[in-house]
Design a protein around this motif. Structure first.
Motif, mmCIF file in Angstrom:
data_model
loop_
_atom_site.group_PDB
_atom_site.id
_atom_site.type_symbol
_atom_site.label_atom_id
_atom_site.label_comp_id
_atom_site.label_asym_id
_atom_site.label_seq_id
_atom_site.Cartn_x
_atom_site.Cartn_y
_atom_site.Cartn_z
ATOM 1 N N GLY A 97 0.731 -1.214 -0.070
ATOM 2 C CA GLY A 97 -0.012 -0.012 0.111
ATOM 3 C C GLY A 97 0.900 1.351 0.028
ATOM 4 N N ASN A 98 1.966 1.069 0.813
ATOM 5 C CA ASN A 98 2.901 2.426 0.716
ATOM 6 C C ASN A 98 3.291 2.556 -0.501
ATOM 7 O OD1 ASN A 98 2.272 2.556 3.437
ATOM 8 N ND2 ASN A 98 4.277 1.648 4.355
ATOM 9 N N GLU A 99 3.708 1.468 -1.246
ATOM 10 C CA GLU A 99 4.459 1.656 -2.408
ATOM 11 C C GLU A 99 3.495 2.378 -3.515
ATOM 12 O OE1 GLU A 99 7.472 1.214 -3.472
ATOM 13 O OE2 GLU A 99 8.006 0.721 -1.346
ATOM 14 N N GLN A 100 2.123 2.106 -3.667
ATOM 15 C CA GLN A 100 1.198 2.391 -4.209
ATOM 16 C C GLN A 100 0.961 3.801 -3.989
ATOM 17 O OE1 GLN A 100 -0.318 0.653 -6.866
ATOM 18 N NE2 GLN A 100 1.000 -0.965 -6.167
ATOM 19 N N MET A 101 1.136 4.385 -2.763
ATOM 20 C CA MET A 101 0.756 5.999 -2.387
ATOM 21 C C MET A 101 2.133 6.652 -2.988
ATOM 22 S SD MET A 101 -1.653 6.474 -0.395
ATOM 23 C CE MET A 101 -1.228 8.092 0.679
ATOM 24 N N LYS A 102 3.338 5.950 -2.971
ATOM 25 C CA LYS A 102 4.273 6.630 -3.597
ATOM 26 C C LYS A 102 4.232 6.901 -5.032
ATOM 27 C CE LYS A 102 7.796 5.006 -0.329
ATOM 28 N NZ LYS A 102 8.984 4.010 -0.085
ATOM 29 N N ALA A 103 3.628 5.665 -5.702
ATOM 30 C CA ALA A 103 3.303 5.679 -7.014
ATOM 31 C C ALA A 103 1.901 6.638 -7.524
ATOM 32 C CB ALA A 103 3.243 4.378 -7.647
ATOM 33 N N GLU A 104 1.423 7.283 -6.193
ATOM 34 C CA GLU A 104 0.064 7.976 -6.435
ATOM 35 C C GLU A 104 -0.999 7.115 -7.165
ATOM 36 O OE1 GLU A 104 0.651 11.827 -8.733
ATOM 37 O OE2 GLU A 104 2.259 12.417 -7.110
ATOM 38 N N ASN A 105 -1.094 5.823 -7.047
ATOM 39 C CA ASN A 105 -1.958 4.670 -7.060
ATOM 40 C C ASN A 105 -2.973 4.787 -5.926
ATOM 41 O OD1 ASN A 105 -1.153 4.561 -9.715
ATOM 42 N ND2 ASN A 105 -0.073 2.926 -9.081
ATOM 43 N N PHE A 106 -3.736 5.693 -5.655
ATOM 44 C CA PHE A 106 -4.414 6.027 -4.200
ATOM 45 C C PHE A 106 -5.571 4.927 -4.200
ATOM 46 C CE2 PHE A 106 -2.906 10.443 -5.380
ATOM 47 C CZ PHE A 106 -1.994 10.080 -4.352
ATOM 48 N N GLU A 107 -6.133 4.572 -5.109
ATOM 49 C CA GLU A 107 -7.268 3.594 -5.114
ATOM 50 C C GLU A 107 -6.555 2.364 -4.762
ATOM 51 O OE1 GLU A 107 -9.738 3.749 -8.486
ATOM 52 O OE2 GLU A 107 -10.556 5.843 -8.029
ATOM 53 N N ALA A 108 -5.606 1.935 -5.169
ATOM 54 C CA ALA A 108 -4.836 0.711 -5.021
ATOM 55 C C ALA A 108 -4.579 0.707 -3.599
ATOM 56 C CB ALA A 108 -3.960 0.366 -6.051
ATOM 57 N N ALA A 109 -3.952 1.782 -3.244
ATOM 58 C CA ALA A 109 -3.227 1.734 -1.789
ATOM 59 C C ALA A 109 -4.569 1.572 -0.803
ATOM 60 C CB ALA A 109 -2.842 3.314 -1.599
ATOM 61 N N VAL A 110 -5.627 1.992 -1.062
ATOM 62 C CA VAL A 110 -6.927 1.767 0.107
ATOM 63 C C VAL A 110 -7.141 0.454 -0.109
ATOM 64 C CG1 VAL A 110 -9.371 2.109 0.033
ATOM 65 C CG2 VAL A 110 -8.073 4.193 -0.374
ATOM 66 N N CYS A 111 -7.150 -0.175 -1.423
ATOM 67 C CA CYS A 111 -7.602 -1.845 -1.265
ATOM 68 C C CYS A 111 -6.325 -2.407 -0.371
ATOM 69 C CB CYS A 111 -7.366 -2.111 -2.746
ATOM 70 S SG CYS A 111 -7.794 -3.778 -3.093
ATOM 71 N N PHE A 112 -5.142 -2.304 -0.610
ATOM 72 C CA PHE A 112 -4.090 -3.113 0.184
ATOM 73 C C PHE A 112 -4.417 -2.689 1.437
ATOM 74 C CE2 PHE A 112 -1.848 -3.182 -3.880
ATOM 75 C CZ PHE A 112 -1.578 -4.671 -3.839
ATOM 76 N N TYR A 113 -4.238 -1.281 1.972
ATOM 77 C CA TYR A 113 -4.538 -1.005 3.353
ATOM 78 C C TYR A 113 -5.876 -1.825 4.026
ATOM 79 C CZ TYR A 113 -1.050 2.548 2.676
ATOM 80 O OH TYR A 113 0.053 3.164 2.655
ATOM 81 N N GLY A 114 -6.910 -1.892 3.316
ATOM 82 C CA GLY A 114 -8.159 -2.432 3.455
ATOM 83 C C GLY A 114 -7.931 -3.964 3.789
ATOM 84 N N LYS A 115 -6.943 -4.805 2.841
ATOM 85 C CA LYS A 115 -6.803 -6.046 3.060
ATOM 86 C C LYS A 115 -5.867 -6.315 4.431
ATOM 87 C CE LYS A 115 -7.206 -7.317 -1.860
ATOM 88 N NZ LYS A 115 -6.579 -7.806 -2.951
ATOM 89 N N ALA A 116 -4.856 -5.299 4.642
ATOM 90 C CA ALA A 116 -4.022 -5.633 5.945
ATOM 91 C C ALA A 116 -5.031 -5.296 6.995
ATOM 92 C CB ALA A 116 -3.017 -4.425 5.774
ATOM 93 N N ILE A 117 -6.078 -4.519 7.149
ATOM 94 C CA ILE A 117 -7.212 -4.316 8.158
ATOM 95 C C ILE A 117 -7.778 -5.515 8.367
ATOM 96 C CG2 ILE A 117 -9.185 -3.097 8.722
ATOM 97 C CD1 ILE A 117 -7.797 -0.734 7.405
ATOM 98 N N GLU A 118 -8.161 -6.374 7.370
ATOM 99 C CA GLU A 118 -9.121 -7.467 7.550
ATOM 100 C C GLU A 118 -8.336 -8.373 8.329
ATOM 101 O OE1 GLU A 118 -10.374 -8.679 3.827
ATOM 102 O OE2 GLU A 118 -11.588 -6.900 3.317
ATOM 103 N N LEU A 119 -6.901 -8.533 7.949
ATOM 104 C CA LEU A 119 -5.943 -9.728 8.537
ATOM 105 C C LEU A 119 -5.692 -9.254 10.281
ATOM 106 C CD1 LEU A 119 -3.889 -10.589 5.612
ATOM 107 C CD2 LEU A 119 -5.595 -11.841 6.599
ATOM 108 N N ASN A 120 -5.413 -7.862 10.228
ATOM 109 C CA ASN A 120 -5.156 -7.405 11.480
ATOM 110 C C ASN A 120 -5.832 -5.874 11.866
ATOM 111 O OD1 ASN A 120 -3.774 -7.009 14.043
ATOM 112 N ND2 ASN A 120 -1.597 -6.562 13.123
ATOM 113 N N PRO A 121 -6.886 -6.254 12.262
ATOM 114 C CA PRO A 121 -7.786 -4.925 12.598
ATOM 115 C C PRO A 121 -7.393 -4.208 13.970
ATOM 116 C CG PRO A 121 -9.171 -6.908 13.015
ATOM 117 C CD PRO A 121 -7.849 -7.414 12.680
ATOM 118 N N SER A 122 -6.536 -4.611 14.779
ATOM 119 C CA SER A 122 -6.051 -3.794 15.870
ATOM 120 C C SER A 122 -4.858 -2.955 15.620
ATOM 121 C CB SER A 122 -5.832 -4.916 16.968
ATOM 122 O OG SER A 122 -4.628 -5.863 16.649
#
Length: 312
Positions: A97-122
């Motif tokens: 997600g961080n790499e996608q942010m650097k590349a300004e692919n913000f929608e993809a970044a949201v997707c990756f962070y969302g998947k990370a949250i699903e695995l570790n929501p704390s």
């Protein structure tokens, strides 16, 4: 009547969120704006009436009524202990997600962070990073919600307060933004970005937008009343070359060479841009104080993301 106003406020809040979330056509956005104005007028409420807010948003109330427990309630009442593999995979997804942010692919970044949250929501960092991605997409309401989640997980997470301040400022909720910037500074007192953004938010709190002002409180009325500016603008618009260019671009009936039945050429646009540049240079030479004043207004009205763009 008090309950009716609270309901109206919740509906207006929901409609504002829909506007900020994007994905709507210009016609749909205009329809929502009209609906908001009608509700505000009919019930005498606005988004500034924070005292009318209830503990849950309208979608959360609906989910509860439909028998679906809201996500944040499920997370808080049923804490999930992720496995070591889930934690490692969540970190990998966050890094992607961080790499996608650097590349300004913000929608993809949201997707990756969302998947990370699903695995570790704390993990508060995942929510805070997704908030930054939401803000880049103009979804400030989503950024606010994620910052609230991050703060709920880690009340001492200064970056979450700073990003909350940015999102609230973008929603023109400067009074609330000041509160969060102050908390961010309390936790990170040497952060220059928080200090700068706090000053901007405090200044905007004091400002009363002019009825004839432009976006962000820009003093359009003062500009139009400036004799020097109006004189130079008049000279520009009375320039025969500019008049011919503008007429051709509007009607599409002739170009700068006088030919009929042709659309404006690239040379027409270049000539118009050149005329505008000459106008700007003339303003700089004849009234440098006005130019500096305009620059100061623009600089003072934009909160800085600065180190807030750095993902963890």
């Amino acid at each position: 009547m008090a309950d009716q106003k609270r309901l109206a406020y919740s509906i207006i809040q929901f409609l504002h969120d829909q506007l900020q979330n994007g994905g709507l056509s210009p016609d749909a956005q205009e329809s929502l704006e009209v609906a908001i104005q009608c509700l505000e007028t009919a019930f005498g409420v606005s988004m500034e009436d924070q005292g009318l807010a209830v503990s849950q948003t309208l979608p959360e109330i609906f989910e509860a009524a439909a028998g679906k427990e809201p996500e944040h309630i499920r997370t808080n009442s049923e804490p999930i202990t992720p496995s070591e593999d889930d934690i490692a995979e969540a970190e990998r997804l966050k890094t992607e997600g961080n790499e996608q942010m650097k590349a300004e692919n913000f929608e993809a970044a949201v997707c990756f962070y969302g998947k990370a949250i699903e695995l570790n929501p704390s993990n508060a960092v995942y929510f805070c990073n997704r908030a930054a991605a939401y803000s880049k997409l103009g979804n400030y309401a989503g950024a606010v919600r994620d910052c609230e989640r991050a703060i709920g997980i880690d009340p001492n997470y200064s970056k979450a307060y700073g990003r909350m301040g940015l999102a609230l400022s973008s929603l023109n909720k400067h009074t609330e933004a000041v509160v969060y910037y102050k908390k961010a500074l309390e936790l990170d007192p040497d952060n220059d970005t928080y200090k700068s953004n706090l000053k901007i938010a405090e200044q905007k709190m004091k400002e009363t937008p002019s009825p004839t002002g432009g976006p962000g409180g820009f003093d359009l009325a003062g500009l139009l009343n400036n004799p020097g500016f109006m004189s130079m603008a008049s000279n520009l618009m009375n320039n025969p070359q500019v008049q011919q260019l503008m007429s051709g671009m509007i009607s599409g009936g002739h170009n700068a060479m006088g030919a009929t039945g042709a659309s404006p050429s690239t040379n027409d646009l270049a000539s118009l841009i050149q005329a505008g540049q000459q106008f700007a240079q003339q303003m700089q030479q004849q009234n440098p104080e006005l130019i500096e004043q305009l620059r100061s207004q623009i600089r003072s009205r934009t909160p800085s993301a600065s180190n807030e763009d750095q993902q963890e």
